[in-house]
Design a protein around this motif. Structure first.
Motif, PDB file in Angstrom:
ATOM      1  N   ASP A   1      98.127  37.503  44.542  1.00  0.00           N
ATOM      2  CA  ASP A   1      96.781  37.156  44.088  1.00  0.00           C
ATOM      3  C   ASP A   1      96.784  36.862  42.589  1.00  0.00           C
ATOM      4  O   ASP A   1      96.094  35.947  42.115  1.00  0.00           O
ATOM      5  CB  ASP A   1      95.800  38.286  44.395  1.00  0.00           C
ATOM      6  CG  ASP A   1      95.514  38.416  45.885  1.00  0.00           C
ATOM      7  OD1 ASP A   1      95.689  37.419  46.618  1.00  0.00           O
ATOM      8  OD2 ASP A   1      95.115  39.515  46.322  1.00  0.00           O
TER       9      ASP A   1
ATOM     10  N   ALA B   1      98.267  33.441  41.982  1.00  0.00           N
ATOM     11  CA  ALA B   1      97.296  32.413  42.344  1.00  0.00           C
ATOM     12  C   ALA B   1      96.253  32.246  41.244  1.00  0.00           C
ATOM     13  O   ALA B   1      95.856  31.118  40.919  1.00  0.00           O
ATOM     14  CB  ALA B   1      96.623  32.772  43.662  1.00  0.00           C
TER      15      ALA B   1
ATOM     16  N   ASP C   1     104.497  33.743  52.421  1.00  0.00           N
ATOM     17  CA  ASP C   1     103.185  33.747  51.769  1.00  0.00           C
ATOM     18  C   ASP C   1     103.219  33.009  50.437  1.00  0.00           C
ATOM     19  O   ASP C   1     102.252  32.336  50.068  1.00  0.00           O
ATOM     20  CB  ASP C   1     102.709  35.186  51.564  1.00  0.00           C
ATOM     21  CG  ASP C   1     102.234  35.838  52.851  1.00  0.00           C
ATOM     22  OD1 ASP C   1     101.968  35.095  53.816  1.00  0.00           O
ATOM     23  OD2 ASP C   1     102.143  37.075  52.895  1.00  0.00           O
TER      24      ASP C   1
ATOM     25  N   ARG D   1     100.587  29.988  50.843  1.00  0.00           N
ATOM     26  CA  ARG D   1      99.378  30.153  50.041  1.00  0.00           C
ATOM     27  C   ARG D   1      99.381  29.244  48.811  1.00  0.00           C
ATOM     28  O   ARG D   1      98.388  29.172  48.097  1.00  0.00           O
ATOM     29  CB  ARG D   1      99.218  31.614  49.619  1.00  0.00           C
ATOM     30  CG  ARG D   1      98.880  32.551  50.776  1.00  0.00           C
ATOM     31  CD  ARG D   1      98.733  33.988  50.309  1.00  0.00           C
ATOM     32  NE  ARG D   1      97.727  34.116  49.252  1.00  0.00           N
ATOM     33  CZ  ARG D   1      97.456  35.259  48.625  1.00  0.00           C
ATOM     34  NH1 ARG D   1      98.097  36.371  48.971  1.00  0.00           N
ATOM     35  NH2 ARG D   1      96.545  35.302  47.670  1.00  0.00           N
TER      36      ARG D   1
END
Length: 375
Positions: free
Chosen positions: A207, A210, A234, A238
């Motif tokens: 996270d 990102a 991921d 993502r």
């Protein structure tokens, strides 16, 4: 043809940092063909894992690489699908199996991976001062990487080498660097038009990656701490990075790296393999993969590694900032076992933390303002 034995050679590769090891692996067959590999991810620990896994490999046909890899994973699956120690052990053996197949078929490894997408592989060296940067540029390097000691120093190096040379910054993903601080630093560096910023926050914090990516215009890179398609899933799906940096010594093997590169290609993500602590065998394997994939960006290379690198394994030349995958069968490099045996490690395979480092967040507790202002 069947595998008859697997042996390891742990080598002291201490350089500017203590406790660095290389772990070379040899796989033997009943037809006299030997394969060479390399494993990282905590080499002294991985060596024991390989000695356990050899019992899974002996008696198998070395051409059945995928079958052998799956059986090795089954052997320790209870420990997880993504750890770099287990993946590193499988990597060393798996690279050696590919080497055997290439030698048996009398063809270089890249021909078994789909052939060449390029004739040569662009590499970057490491520079932490203007003097070091200019030295590498004079030697033909067209890309440089540095740790962030000072934003002003990045500017000095950019001014010295000009815009024809790519610059990369490695923040090393420290837990004490907050998300806000990482974004702040990234914005201060944007004016230098970097090729990428590496590990601005701990790569385990997807996270956070990102968020950094969404706030900065500079490409974000990560991946050296991940292993296997399960670990990279991921990170890629993502799309929290622009560039993945799998480490050839611990990613899980050549087959896993090719699969990961394919996953990344489908998401328009480039590949810039990590190679900072690896030895020359993992680098040779990485060169073959980088030669064969379409979404390759650049490969890390220790331009001024210790002399042992050139002595223990067949050296590969760097010319004008590029390297070529060897054209001999298999990996195209061989291990000097006598040199390897003479250079067994003499100290623990760890990086000792400073005495004031009581936990992962110690930098936040000691002179934070002074540290950030100095950057």
């Amino acid at each position: 043809m069947i595998v008859t034995d697997v042996k390891t050679f742990l080598v002291d590769a201490s350089r500017k940092w203590r406790g660095r090891n290389w772990l070379f692996v040899k796989v033997y067959t009943d037809e006299g063909i030997e394969g060479l590999g390399e494993a990282s991810g905590w080499p002294s620990v991985v060596e024991k894992a390989i000695r356990d896994l050899k019992h899974v490999v002996i008696g198998e046909n070395p051409f059945n690489i995928e079958r052998i890899w799956q059986r090795m994973l089954l052997a320790f699956m209870g420990h997880g699908l993504t750890g770099v120690v287990g993946a590193g052990a499988m990597t060393g053996i798996e690279i050696a199996l590919w080497d055997i197949v290439g030698k048996a078929l009398k063809t270089p490894l890249y021909n078994l991976l789909g052939g060449k997408c390029r004739e040569k592989v662009k590499v970057y060296g490491h520079a932490h001062s203007v003097k070091e940067a200019l030295n590498l540029v004079d030697r033909g390097y067209k890309a440089l990487k540095m740790g962030l000691r000072s934003a002003d120093k990045v500017g000095d190096i950019r001014d010295a080498v000009g815009e024809e040379v790519d610059l990369c910054i490695d923040l090393h993903g420290p837990p004490w660097l907050t998300l806000s601080d990482a974004i702040n630093l990234g914005k201060r560096l944007e004016k230098y038009n970097l090729l990428f910023i590496e590990d601005p926050v701990p790569p385990e914090n997807l996270d956070g990656l990102a968020k950094v990516k969404s706030e900065l215009e500079t490409p974000i890179a990560a991946g050296e701490r991940w292993a296997t398609i399960y670990g990279f899933r991921d990170l890629i799906e993502r799309e929290v990075v622009d560039i993945i940096q799998p480490d050839m010594g611990r990613v899980g093997g050549i087959t896993q790296l090719k699969k990961i590169c394919g996953m990344a290609e489908a998401h328009f993500i480039s590949v810039a393999p990590h190679d900072g602590s690896n030895g020359p065998v993992a680098e040779a394997a990485a060169l073959h993969v980088c030669t064969s994939i379409p979404n390759f960006l650049i490969l890390e290379h220790l331009a001024d590694d210790l002399p042992l690198r050139q002595e223990v394994v067949t050296p590969i030349e760097v010319k004008d900032g590029y390297m070529k995958a060897p054209s001999k069968p298999g990996l195209g490099v061989e291990l000097d076992e006598e040199v390897a045996v003479k250079n067994r490690p003499r100290e623990p395979n760890i990086s000792m933390p400073p005495r004031e480092a009581e936990n992962l967040y110690w930098r936040m507790m000691f002179r934070r303002a002074k540290w950030l202002n100095s950057i």
